[in-house]
Scaffold this active site. Sequence first.
Site, PDB file in Angstrom:
ATOM      1  N   SER A 183       0.822  -1.204   0.000  1.00 29.06           N
ATOM      2  CA  SER A 183       0.000   0.000   0.000  1.00 29.06           C
ATOM      3  C   SER A 183       0.858   1.256   0.000  1.00 29.06           C
ATOM      4  O   SER A 183       1.995   1.233   0.462  1.00 29.06           O
ATOM      5  CB  SER A 183      -0.906  -0.019   1.230  1.00 29.06           C
ATOM      6  OG  SER A 183      -2.064   0.717   0.990  1.00 29.06           O
ATOM      7  N   GLY A 221      -2.565  -0.161  -3.855  1.00 27.49           N
ATOM      8  CA  GLY A 221      -1.264   0.458  -3.628  1.00 27.49           C
ATOM      9  C   GLY A 221      -1.152   1.888  -4.111  1.00 27.49           C
ATOM     10  O   GLY A 221      -0.127   2.544  -3.872  1.00 27.49           O
ATOM     11  N   GLU A 256      -7.710  -3.120  -7.458  1.00 24.30           N
ATOM     12  CA  GLU A 256      -8.374  -3.152  -6.142  1.00 24.30           C
ATOM     13  C   GLU A 256      -7.990  -1.933  -5.311  1.00 24.30           C
ATOM     14  O   GLU A 256      -7.410  -2.060  -4.236  1.00 24.30           O
ATOM     15  CB  GLU A 256      -7.956  -4.415  -5.378  1.00 24.30           C
ATOM     16  CG  GLU A 256      -8.170  -5.719  -6.106  1.00 24.30           C
ATOM     17  CD  GLU A 256      -7.449  -6.890  -5.419  1.00 24.30           C
ATOM     18  OE1 GLU A 256      -6.638  -6.661  -4.503  1.00 24.30           O
ATOM     19  OE2 GLU A 256      -7.714  -8.031  -5.810  1.00 24.30           O
ATOM     20  N   PRO A 257      -8.295  -0.727  -5.768  1.00 27.28           N
ATOM     21  CA  PRO A 257      -7.890   0.456  -4.996  1.00 27.28           C
ATOM     22  C   PRO A 257      -8.737   0.611  -3.735  1.00 27.28           C
ATOM     23  O   PRO A 257      -9.952   0.450  -3.770  1.00 27.28           O
ATOM     24  CB  PRO A 257      -8.182   1.611  -5.962  1.00 27.28           C
ATOM     25  CG  PRO A 257      -9.330   1.107  -6.792  1.00 27.28           C
ATOM     26  CD  PRO A 257      -9.087  -0.368  -6.959  1.00 27.28           C
ATOM     27  N   ARG A 259      -7.213   2.766  -0.512  1.00 24.75           N
ATOM     28  CA  ARG A 259      -6.756   4.053  -0.003  1.00 24.75           C
ATOM     29  C   ARG A 259      -7.050   5.200  -0.973  1.00 24.75           C
ATOM     30  O   ARG A 259      -7.485   6.270  -0.556  1.00 24.75           O
ATOM     31  CB  ARG A 259      -5.236   3.975   0.230  1.00 24.75           C
ATOM     32  CG  ARG A 259      -4.620   5.246   0.784  1.00 24.75           C
ATOM     33  CD  ARG A 259      -3.098   5.185   0.741  1.00 24.75           C
ATOM     34  NE  ARG A 259      -2.546   3.994   1.369  1.00 24.75           N
ATOM     35  CZ  ARG A 259      -2.377   3.851   2.686  1.00 24.75           C
ATOM     36  NH1 ARG A 259      -2.687   4.839   3.498  1.00 24.75           N
ATOM     37  NH2 ARG A 259      -1.885   2.736   3.180  1.00 24.75           N
ATOM     38  N   TYR A 304      -0.923  12.457   9.177  1.00 31.39           N
ATOM     39  CA  TYR A 304      -2.010  13.284   8.657  1.00 31.39           C
ATOM     40  C   TYR A 304      -1.702  14.758   8.873  1.00 31.39           C
ATOM     41  O   TYR A 304      -1.194  15.135   9.932  1.00 31.39           O
ATOM     42  CB  TYR A 304      -3.324  12.935   9.374  1.00 31.39           C
ATOM     43  CG  TYR A 304      -3.571  11.451   9.412  1.00 31.39           C
ATOM     44  CD1 TYR A 304      -3.905  10.756   8.254  1.00 31.39           C
ATOM     45  CD2 TYR A 304      -3.423  10.732  10.595  1.00 31.39           C
ATOM     46  CE1 TYR A 304      -4.095   9.380   8.283  1.00 31.39           C
ATOM     47  CE2 TYR A 304      -3.613   9.358  10.632  1.00 31.39           C
ATOM     48  CZ  TYR A 304      -3.944   8.690   9.478  1.00 31.39           C
ATOM     49  OH  TYR A 304      -4.115   7.335   9.502  1.00 31.39           O
ATOM     50  N   CYS A 325      -6.037   7.062  28.939  1.00 34.36           N
ATOM     51  CA  CYS A 325      -5.063   7.235  30.026  1.00 34.36           C
ATOM     52  C   CYS A 325      -3.714   6.627  29.695  1.00 34.36           C
ATOM     53  O   CYS A 325      -2.866   6.495  30.572  1.00 34.36           O
ATOM     54  CB  CYS A 325      -5.622   6.630  31.307  1.00 34.36           C
ATOM     55  SG  CYS A 325      -7.166   7.400  31.788  1.00 34.36           S
ATOM     56  N   ASP A 326      -3.525   6.217  28.441  1.00 33.67           N
ATOM     57  CA  ASP A 326      -2.249   5.620  28.052  1.00 33.67           C
ATOM     58  C   ASP A 326      -1.301   6.705  27.552  1.00 33.67           C
ATOM     59  O   ASP A 326      -1.692   7.571  26.763  1.00 33.67           O
ATOM     60  CB  ASP A 326      -2.503   4.584  26.944  1.00 33.67           C
ATOM     61  CG  ASP A 326      -1.248   3.820  26.588  1.00 33.67           C
ATOM     62  OD1 ASP A 326      -0.150   4.201  27.065  1.00 33.67           O
ATOM     63  OD2 ASP A 326      -1.357   2.850  25.837  1.00 33.67           O
TER      64      ASP A 326
HETATM   65  C1  LIG Z   1      -5.846  -3.774   1.560  1.00 32.37           C
HETATM   66  C2  LIG Z   1      -6.037  -4.393   0.230  1.00 32.37           C
HETATM   67  C3  LIG Z   1      -6.349  -3.613  -0.890  1.00 32.37           C
HETATM   68  C4  LIG Z   1      -6.375  -2.109  -0.856  1.00 32.37           C
HETATM   69  O1  LIG Z   1      -5.076  -1.623  -0.931  1.00 32.37           O
HETATM   70  P1  LIG Z   1      -4.770  -0.045  -1.048  1.00 32.37           P
HETATM   71  O2  LIG Z   1      -3.296   0.025  -0.974  1.00 32.37           O
HETATM   72  O3  LIG Z   1      -5.479   0.601   0.091  1.00 32.37           O
HETATM   73  O4  LIG Z   1      -5.300   0.420  -2.349  1.00 32.37           O
HETATM   74  C5  LIG Z   1      -6.584  -4.256  -2.080  1.00 32.37           C
HETATM   75  N1  LIG Z   1      -6.540  -5.592  -2.180  1.00 32.37           N
HETATM   76  C6  LIG Z   1      -6.244  -6.387  -1.128  1.00 32.37           C
HETATM   77  C7  LIG Z   1      -6.202  -7.853  -1.320  1.00 32.37           C
HETATM   78  C8  LIG Z   1      -5.982  -5.809   0.104  1.00 32.37           C
HETATM   79  O5  LIG Z   1      -5.671  -6.591   1.145  1.00 32.37           O
END
Ligand SMILES: *Cc1c(COP(=O)(O)O)cnc(C)c1O
Length: 384
Positions: A183, A221, A256-257, A259, A304, A325-326
């Site tokens: 990621s 990623g 598979e985005p 983030r 952030y 409290c940590d």
């Molecule tokens: C966490 C994850 C993602 C998302 O990844 P990003 O880096 O947030 O885009 C996609 N595929 C799988 C299998 C994941 O575990």
Amino acid sequence: MRNIDPFQPEHIRRLVLEFGSPLLIVDCARVRSQYRKLRRALPGVDLHYALKPLPHAAVVRTVVEQGGWLDLATTGEVQLVQSLGVDARRCIHTHPIKRDRDIRNALQAGVRTFVADNPDEVRKFRQYGERARLLLRVSFRSPGAVCDLSRKFGCDPEDAVALARLAAAVGVDVQGFSFHVGSQAADALKHVEAIEACTRLLSRARRERLGRLDTLDIGGGFPIDYLQRAADIRQFCAPIRAALAKLPKRVRVIAEPGRFIAGPAAIGVATVMGRAQREGHWWYYLDDGLYGSYSGQIYDHAHYPVESLRRGEPLLPSVLAGPTCDSIDVIAENLMLPQLKQGDLIVGRSMGAYTWASASEFNFFPRATVVAVNRTPGDTGSVE
Ligand SMILES: *Cc1c(COP(=O)(O)O)cnc(C)c1O
């Protein structure tokens, strides 16, 4: 009606008055624009939003309304999209390690595509025959990524064709290969290396007729801006586009985005509960912290951009601490802030991904309330 910008101070204050604090404000207009930006950067690639970084109904609905697809990994995620009435044909299940009941739940919901990365997992699908197809996840180590996801999952590229042979032998269709290089990738070199290796694997497995082998899943990623800026996404993806152009036309490419879609689409809002002067510095204690929405500072190694809604001089080196409290629960030290008072609001930007999702309720401090805004133009916000 026009979209409102819920990240503007007057709207932040209004939302806190209405819904309380701490809040996670999700702007569906920004979900849409992130989705479209990535579509433009990766033309022809079907984007499956990975729910993991922000598994929230408003984000899922917004992605689906844009014509997007979904990437599920757990039975809870399957149930969330089912409860929203999402067509299961838009979903894939990508957890490489599943209990049989997770597989059955997903199949019952209508999901057909699954991921496996080892012989035991492939054999789990023997009993489902024609009902399931597999993407075989290959591992390409990525020590440069902030979170290297290729250590825990994925088979060695050398073993991928043998795994496809096993799947064919037990009667499971191999749809193709997948990978996730890690990621918040620093650049696209790992994606390119993985695409090139998977292109070769596809043609080798196809020569042996080990399945339909018409899909390449390039994972997630894709990076976003934090305190440290990321590359512009079109530029970041340029080498990926070039590598994908060399694939045979019949191969469908998916990604598979997570983030990239969710991260910039939300801000965290916390309130100063109290303050103290310690060793010459002001300490401000917020109602959200490292055990809450700022958990990503630990699990996700994110920094952030944090600011106060109070303006004014002079700026003093200050400490922002969470409510528990940590003593580890400190968000930022040596932050330059005007002198704050109880009730002042602190805003964290780029807080949609891996924040609220990994928050706990340690010390009985509740997780932030999630408010979604701009589901439709002019929508001023509601909780779901
Ligand atoms: C966490 C994850 C993602 C998302 O990844 P990003 O880096 O947030 O885009 C996609 N595929 C799988 C299998 C994941 O575990």
